[in-house]
Design a protein around this motif. Structure first.
Motif, mmCIF file in Angstrom:
data_model
loop_
_atom_site.group_PDB
_atom_site.id
_atom_site.type_symbol
_atom_site.label_atom_id
_atom_site.label_comp_id
_atom_site.label_asym_id
_atom_site.label_seq_id
_atom_site.Cartn_x
_atom_site.Cartn_y
_atom_site.Cartn_z
ATOM 1 N N UNK A 164 70.579 -37.083 -14.860
ATOM 2 C CA UNK A 164 70.720 -36.082 -16.175
ATOM 3 C C UNK A 164 70.833 -35.166 -15.614
ATOM 4 N N UNK A 165 70.049 -34.511 -14.058
ATOM 5 C CA UNK A 165 70.197 -33.151 -14.035
ATOM 6 C C UNK A 165 71.483 -32.485 -13.285
ATOM 7 N N UNK A 166 71.656 -33.923 -12.754
ATOM 8 C CA UNK A 166 73.097 -33.624 -12.263
ATOM 9 C C UNK A 166 73.819 -33.731 -12.625
ATOM 10 N N UNK A 167 75.449 -33.310 -12.076
ATOM 11 C CA UNK A 167 76.788 -33.892 -12.622
ATOM 12 C C UNK A 167 76.771 -36.076 -13.139
ATOM 13 N N UNK A 168 77.095 -36.020 -11.399
ATOM 14 C CA UNK A 168 77.184 -37.488 -11.535
ATOM 15 C C UNK A 168 76.125 -38.772 -12.123
ATOM 16 N N UNK A 169 75.359 -37.885 -12.340
ATOM 17 C CA UNK A 169 73.743 -38.523 -13.394
ATOM 18 C C UNK A 169 74.570 -38.661 -15.170
ATOM 19 N N UNK A 170 75.531 -37.481 -15.184
ATOM 20 C CA UNK A 170 75.969 -37.607 -16.600
ATOM 21 C C UNK A 170 76.855 -38.612 -16.750
ATOM 22 N N UNK A 171 77.549 -38.471 -15.288
ATOM 23 C CA UNK A 171 78.722 -39.268 -15.026
ATOM 24 C C UNK A 171 78.408 -40.739 -15.589
ATOM 25 N N UNK A 172 77.405 -41.511 -14.971
ATOM 26 C CA UNK A 172 76.788 -42.366 -14.646
ATOM 27 C C UNK A 172 76.300 -42.846 -16.167
ATOM 28 N N UNK A 173 75.923 -42.162 -16.546
ATOM 29 C CA UNK A 173 75.733 -42.193 -17.981
ATOM 30 C C UNK A 173 76.578 -42.446 -18.794
ATOM 31 N N UNK A 174 77.413 -41.688 -19.152
ATOM 32 C CA UNK A 174 79.191 -42.008 -20.099
ATOM 33 C C UNK A 174 79.625 -42.938 -18.847
ATOM 34 N N UNK A 175 78.965 -43.760 -18.024
ATOM 35 C CA UNK A 175 80.531 -44.513 -17.945
ATOM 36 C C UNK A 175 79.535 -45.806 -18.605
ATOM 37 N N UNK A 176 78.353 -45.593 -18.639
ATOM 38 C CA UNK A 176 77.208 -46.423 -19.471
ATOM 39 C C UNK A 176 77.174 -46.811 -20.561
ATOM 40 N N UNK A 177 77.756 -45.772 -21.393
ATOM 41 C CA UNK A 177 77.866 -45.798 -22.823
ATOM 42 C C UNK A 177 78.780 -46.764 -23.232
ATOM 43 N N UNK A 178 80.010 -46.303 -22.094
ATOM 44 C CA UNK A 178 81.969 -46.739 -22.038
ATOM 45 C C UNK A 178 81.900 -48.868 -21.691
ATOM 46 N N UNK A 179 80.748 -48.453 -20.896
ATOM 47 C CA UNK A 179 80.859 -49.879 -20.841
ATOM 48 C C UNK A 179 79.463 -51.092 -21.877
ATOM 49 N N UNK A 180 79.275 -50.315 -22.013
ATOM 50 C CA UNK A 180 78.202 -50.783 -23.634
ATOM 51 C C UNK A 180 79.084 -51.108 -24.698
ATOM 52 N N UNK A 181 79.535 -50.027 -24.642
ATOM 53 C CA UNK A 181 80.327 -50.296 -26.348
ATOM 54 C C UNK A 181 81.430 -51.299 -26.190
ATOM 55 N N UNK A 182 82.158 -51.073 -24.847
ATOM 56 C CA UNK A 182 83.112 -52.096 -24.998
ATOM 57 C C UNK A 182 82.910 -53.427 -24.616
ATOM 58 N N UNK A 183 81.765 -54.132 -25.200
ATOM 59 C CA UNK A 183 81.661 -55.460 -25.617
ATOM 60 C C UNK A 183 81.537 -55.582 -26.354
ATOM 61 N N UNK A 184 81.034 -54.909 -27.220
ATOM 62 C CA UNK A 184 80.506 -55.295 -28.357
ATOM 63 C C UNK A 184 81.502 -54.693 -29.474
ATOM 64 N N UNK A 185 82.444 -54.063 -28.762
ATOM 65 C CA UNK A 185 83.900 -53.445 -29.134
ATOM 66 C C UNK A 185 84.810 -54.862 -29.524
#
Length: 56
Positions: free
Chosen positions: A28-49
């Motif tokens: 999370x201290x790197x830029x691409x780590x934060x991007x992976x967190x956001x991609x993971x969140x959207x990947x999780x919320x997509x099927x739930x929605x």
């Protein structure tokens, strides 16, 4: 789409989302780590929605 296959796809997307969240949180201290967190969140919320849309 057949229901068992739909459930398998949704479960697979949730597992991929959890993995992306875990790896992204570890870096999370790197830029691409934060991007992976956001991609993971959207990947999780997509099927739930999607399931909520079908249910209601």
């Amino acid at each position: 789409m057949n229901l068992p296959y739909e459930s398998n796809i949704i479960i697979a997307l949730c597992i991929v989302g959890f993995c992306l969240l875990g790896v992204g949180y570890s870096f999370r201290d790197r830029g691409w780590g934060l991007a992976l967190v956001w991609i993971g969140v959207t990947t999780m919320m997509g099927p739930i929605a999607y399931r909520l849309l079908i249910m209601f």
